[in-house]
Design an enzyme around this catalytic site. Structure first.
Site, PDB file in Angstrom:
ATOM      1  N   ASP A   1      -4.172   0.239  -4.062  1.00  0.00           N
ATOM      2  CA  ASP A   1      -3.526   1.512  -3.254  1.00  0.00           C
ATOM      3  C   ASP A   1      -4.398   2.628  -3.875  1.00  0.00           C
ATOM      4  OD1 ASP A   1      -1.891   1.116  -1.223  1.00  0.00           O
ATOM      5  OD2 ASP A   1      -0.275   0.365  -2.711  1.00  0.00           O
ATOM      6  N   CYS A   2      -5.055   2.440  -5.316  1.00  0.00           N
ATOM      7  CA  CYS A   2      -5.392   3.589  -5.759  1.00  0.00           C
ATOM      8  C   CYS A   2      -6.973   3.766  -5.675  1.00  0.00           C
ATOM      9  CB  CYS A   2      -5.288   3.589  -7.564  1.00  0.00           C
ATOM     10  SG  CYS A   2      -3.458   3.702  -7.582  1.00  0.00           S
TER      11      CYS A   2
END
Lengths: 811, 811
Positions: B483-484
């Site tokens: 997600d990063c």
């Protein structure tokens, strides 16, 4: 029990017992950088926005109450204490907290050592100065250890408390001698950092909370303080803090000054770094250099004093009752300025991450500070009006940083537009600046839709008459002034908002008598403004609509002994003797009586007599009676509060001045004064323990007669109460009333008063007004002279700059 | 330093020093009602949703850490202590906390008094039972005072911490003997209340926090406890609590049992009241009656034990290393069930008011619990698939209460669809239930758009090939599993989300090699499922696409020594030797190697050797190397973390098993095992102080080699790590691998292992599997017999109910 007293000479409230019934706080800062500080130094600082740019971590409603802040610890041979009592809570030999105007001075003494800290934010600077003076009062040389402490908030206060899975890994600091930098997220998207500096050498520091505190220790016993030695910790993630450690030796009688600076810096994107990974500290160093000596700090304190002296010099009274003088001259004006700065964002009841600026709140707040800072009032009026819709409706709130309307809340609060007329009229009457009406002001922040501010007023006026219900009264929409009377929200879901879940609008008959009164009041003001502007046709049109509304209220808004409050969704009466609970409400009595609707028929007097009979209590006027004891789904949030609290028959102080003003319309000065003194903080010194919150500022609500503990206050500081009470006492009781063409003097006072003096700066002239009441009347001006010259009527005309002696004789 | 040990017989972790490096917690409850409890009894209970229906107020990241919970105070002649050490923190003569499966037992002894409390939530009930046994261990008669304490949360945990201007006026309680009811907002929109009950007479109570605690006291020294006497306070607003007070006298050796119940009740709308203003307590009384004796409580505890014995009986191993046994048989399975119950909502790092259920999280979690509760896995699959969009994209999260997609987050995470194939295939292989494929499942919860679950799989598969980038690799969208890594968000605003602010999609070339590997992996599974279903044409179509993708990865996804991670917005390589930082990433190595892309060409081996060389550390495998030291705007959140933490070169445990599994594809059992034992909690007993978080469950992240403190763990409990490690060790290392037509046995182990036994319930048959490794190989099954009968290959076919002895000979 007494916890403190007023020191009028120094414009301070002095707290002598640190264990106040609730933390008693003060505000630091007047422009971009602000701080909240309790009498034990709890609280936090922030830059512009208490949610997005908070410097210090603070935990609301904690155990103990008010935990976290700027704390100092002294370890004197194993005896550990704090100058502000908290957090250590060692009993002090002497404690004193002086809350002054934008500064707080806390002094503690223990075992021959005195520590006094003055906290303030210098004008024009982004830094909280903590000037500490340490004195050895004993006859022996004393060596002791001093520790400072503050915990950093990772900037966004909401995220800081919720997004732990990220935040506990992101904290970053930099240590540069006695300056401890907090630079979390500076590497990436932030161009700002904070620092905590001491203007002296240090013997150690800590920047990691667990190292300083110990994982399971309280604020009252950090392990480092107990051990008497810093760990020189460098924070990496978890919770960064800043703590200085210094060993200090003082000979008998010796003093030592230390200056701590809690600062905030923004750098340009391309100037962020000094070298690889090392932040550019040049602005921080410049800031530090501005306050690195006691002389420089004292100079900044003197500037702050001058700032307030000027602000408070515009209205100043001299009355035989000091309690009245100190409220009008100092505390109420101070609270109005704080409310201007904070709106409803950050207090010890507002957590600083919630609401935007309210459309109606901001207009009402304005009447409390417009005489002090008319140029900022002007700017705010334009900001507010820019969030209006082309049809005259308004965003109910807007965000101070972006100045844009808040979509999450939207509009549909049908009283909102009328408040703009109050704001603009008040501004012009104070300043004489009609040019504001020609400003081109956007709708919904869209400049392509802009119209003149005057047009905004017309559209505001028309919004009411374009939204009338079956009785000809204004449709209420989501709510009028009382956000908790939600006649179109039938909610059974505890996770719904009563205000934004407007689920029964279609076919609604819900009308507000309060808006009707508001319309008559400010519709009349609008008409008068038109007349002054020479817009006679528009003035006549407006007056015709106002008269129509008056007639509707007389016939459809009157319950026999008082004004109805509203009609609900089904067209049933609200606030009628026919109801079992909530028979009578304060708002419609206030507005219809202030607007003098049915004055000739005796309605105003009947209404105010009913207020006295049904709503008055020893602690103020409750909002409604009887209190609701059951949930009335068609009324909404109002009936959700326990009886006697908040909008359910609490003393909602904001609206009490409406009744005071209405009483002055009847000429009943004794009654107006009685209501004023019941909720005015300076008159509550004898019930501090019951009143609980600060005895120098108004609170939003005092528990009503149906409550468990009548007289207990809540939600202090940020409330429309500040502005309205100031407005009521100055303009309607003391009768110092700005008008387009001069300053009207029209007191309505207790008939026993002998008189009082007023210094008033008005449109550049200094007016020294002496009001005398030899005949013991409550109302009526027999004569008014300016420098000995008799005026016609009771108005001081607009005068050229200079000093003027005004004599006013009542009778 | 040691803080505790495993008690395998009792399936407990025993903590002997209360001052653990971080609160070490456990979970109570298995269905609707849950509790979090630390080793000192901190934490809270909630009904279904930790945000909307929280019973107890709890302050995260407080000072001290872990403040608030269910606390007991004993005042024994002025010596005040708590059985769980906190909050009083008086040094105990003896302290023990036993975290068991859905219960926690805390025992403290001081000055001859022992207090032992067992906390649990009985199956099928909305109540936390606190069974207390008090024993006089001394030779004198002892008289002492016992106080209980819990603080109520006003239901909505977010509102509770923020909306103080309302909440401090709304609290309401009712007192009925030894049952203290919390009924805030019950009058209006809530049909639920809570209570805290004691099954005995009491000598006093308190329901108002300030009365009990004192405004400025800590949890460690409530004024009522110090004074030794309750104030019998009735809360009206402020902060309601529940505290019982009882004076107890015990003769030498005498014991006393007390049962406290923290319960939750919902009433029908028309059955809310017993009489005017008095809540209907009949359900509360029934609930209390079910647990009003020690026998009844012990019966409920026995039922809980049976519940867990059954759940844990499906997979059970016997190995000479107890550390492995206890993880596989007890703690890892337990954590998988907790993760099923909680998703990512409430831990001591997740505050319970944040995220919904993740689409990809939930599919991955499923592989950890599908063998235990296949019927609930089935339900969850349908829930998840129902939030898919018709084009195969997915809401990234959905809300557990409504089961609807979360609009605030939306879709566009292009790995999401493929995980559904993993979930469904795992479910069918475990259960044999192909009927799930015929279920009609809506899109975006709209039943009118429903298609069969099989169609959802096809659409998921096609979503990848319909969204390919310029290199033929899958477009990444907002992010893939990481997600990063936000290749389409170029953010300079610290208040923007990296995930939802997707500001550079147009013209983007950002592609994910990780999704390519994922596609090959589960695309192959999809093709195999089609083949099993007889859909040969679709199987062939799918395989052709898979082959095409393999070829693309070989040519465009290979960096020479390892797989690339991605192409960024501009088409530049991410995770290449050409980069200065972030040269190599774990995710693409894991997925492309597991998918065996380029196996023949030696790519898999090279990739895994590169992982060993660049990413391996003594504490696990870091996510990337070198860590990012600057913000790379085109990479997003990943480069915002300090180096070595979280997604920036932290040991993100979730993805370590991908490498373990990949190693088994190469047959390298020693390497697979090495990676497993580095992050497996039971192997970290000697570094408890460094590891910091619980030594019996996985944490999301361990600080990597570039971090300030490598080896320090964070974000324990709720992580995909639980499921993936269980899956890796059981299916790929121990090699117990469910397939459509039987249970494949395919170990890949350290070659020194002599063998091990496995009990496996599979499709109704009890399999007793004995795996022997006389030839010290890592991989390869020479023979497999069922009840002595030689099977062809290494698969145990689906067998009729009954017990079976399986002999497996490696070699």
């Amino acid at each position: 029990m007494q916890y403190g007293f007023f020191d009028d000479k120094n414009k301070e409230y002095v707290i002598t017992n640190p264990a106040t019934p609730f933390p008693w706080i003060n505000y630091l800062g007047n422009e971009d950088f602000f701080g909240l500080i309790s009498n034990t130094a709890g609280g936090y600082a922030f830059y512009k926005d208490a949610k997005f740019r908070r410097l210090n971590r603070y935990r609301y409603n904690n155990v103990p109450m008010d935990n976290g802040g700027r704390y100092f610890y002294i370890n004197d041979g194993g005896t550990i204490w704090s100058p502000g009592w908290k957090p250590v809570k060692t009993e002090l030999d002497k404690y004193e907290c002086r809350h002054g105007l934008s500064y707080t001075k806390i002094r503690g003494e223990k075992n021959g050592i005195a520590a006094e800290i003055t906290f303030f934010i210098p004008l024009g600077n982004w830094a909280e100065i903590q000037k500490m003076k340490l004195t050895n009062l004993s006859k022996q040389t004393k060596t002791f250890k001093l520790f400072s402490f503050t915990e950093w908030c990772l900037w966004n206060a909401e995220d800081d408390q919720n997004n732990l899975q990220r935040n506990l890994s992101t904290g970053e600091v930099e240590i540069d001698g006695a300056t401890l930098y907090h630079k979390t997220e500076y590497k990436e998207r932030r161009n700002h950092f904070a620092f905590y500096h001491l203007n002296d050498t240090i013997d150690g520091f800590d920047t990691d909370r667990e190292s300083f505190m110990g994982l399971y220790n309280e604020f009252s016993n950090p392990q480092v303080v107990t051990e008497g030695k810093s760990r020189n910790s460098e924070a990496h993630g978890w919770s960064p803090i800043a703590s200085h450690y210094k060993e200090i030796t003082l000979k008998p009688g010796e003093e030592k000054d230390l200056i701590f600076i809690l600062g905030y810096v923004e750098n340009e994107q391309d100037d962020k770094w000094e070298s690889y990974g090392i932040i550019n500290k040049s602005k921080a160093k410049s800031l530090i250099a501005k306050f690195d000596t006691v002389d420089k700090v004292d100079q900044a304190l003197a500037e702050l004093d001058t700032y307030w002296t000027n602000l408070l010099s515009i209205i100043n009274i001299e009355h035989e009752d000091d309690r009245l003088n100190r409220m009008v001259n100092i505390w109420n004006q101070y609270q109005c300025m704080v409310t201007f700065n904070m709106s409803r964002s950050a207090s010890f009841f507002e957590v600083g991450i919630g609401r935007g600026m309210g459309f109606r709140d901001s207009n009402q707040d304005l009447i409390g500070f417009v005489h002090q800072i008319p140029e900022r009032a002007r700017e705010r009026i334009i900001d507010i009006a820019s969030t209006q819709f082309p049809d005259g409706g308004c965003y109910h709130q807007y965000q101070p940083l972006t100045k844009r309307g808040n979509n999450a809340i939207g509009g549909g609060f049908n009283d909102d537009p009328m408040w703009l007329i109050l704001g603009v009229v008040s501004y012009i009457k104070e300043s004489g600046d009609f040019s504001i009406l020609d400003e081109m002001v956007p709708f919904d922040n869209d400049m392509s839709l802009a119209k003149s501010l005057f047009d905004h007023l017309t559209i505001s006026f028309d919004h009411v008459i374009n939204n009338l219900g079956p009785n000809g009264l204004p449709l209420i929409g989501r709510a009028d002034w009382n956000d908790c009377l939600n006649l179109n929200c039938f909610s059974n879901d505890p996770n719904e908002s009563f205000q934004t879940t407007e689920n029964k609008t279609d076919g609604s008959k819900a009308e507000s008598v309060m808006i009707a009164g508001l319309f008559v009041m400010y519709g009349t003001d609008y008409a008068e403004l038109c007349r002054v502007l020479g817009k006679t046709a528009e003035a006549n049109r407006a007056l015709k609509e106002v008269d129509k509304m008056k007639q509707v209220v007389r016939t459809k808004g009157w319950d026999g002994e008082w004004y109805l409050r509203a009609y609900d969704y089904f067209g049933k009466k609200v606030g009628s003797n026919e109801n079992d609970e909530g028979k009578i409400f304060i708002e419609s009595q206030g507005w219809c009586a202030m607007a003098e609707i049915g004055m000739e028929e005796g309605m105003v007097k009947k209404s105010l007599d009913a207020v006295k009979k049904h709503l008055d209590t020893p602690y103020g006027i409750v909002l409604n009676n009887p209190a609701f004891t059951k949930y009335v789904i068609e009324y909404g949030e109002i009936s959700t509060y326990p009886k006697g609290y908040k909008e359910n028959a609490g003393i909602f102080c904001h609206n009490n001045p409406w009744i005071m003003i209405a009483e002055t319309k009847l000429g009943r000065g004794n009654e107006a004064w009685d209501y004023y003194s019941k909720i005015c903080p300076s008159y509550l010194q004898d019930i501090q323990e019951l009143h609980k919150v600060e005895p120098y500022v108004y609170c939003q609500m005092i528990a009503g007669k149906d409550a468990y503990k009548p007289g207990e206050g809540k939600n202090s500081w940020l409330s429309g109460t500040a502005a309205w009470n100031f407005y009521a006492v100055v303009q309607y009781i003391l009768g110092i009333n700005p008008d387009y063409d001069g300053l009207e003097i029209n007191p309505c006072i207790p008939n026993e008063w002998k008189g009082y003096k007023v210094k008033r700066k008005f449109r550049g002239a200094n007016l020294y007004i002496d009001i005398q009441n030899p005949n013991k009347v409550s109302k009526g001006v027999k004569s008014l002279t300016v420098n000995g010259k008799q005026m016609k009527g009771n108005k001081i005309p607009v005068l050229p700059p200079g000093d003027y002696q005004i004599e006013v004789m009542m009778g």
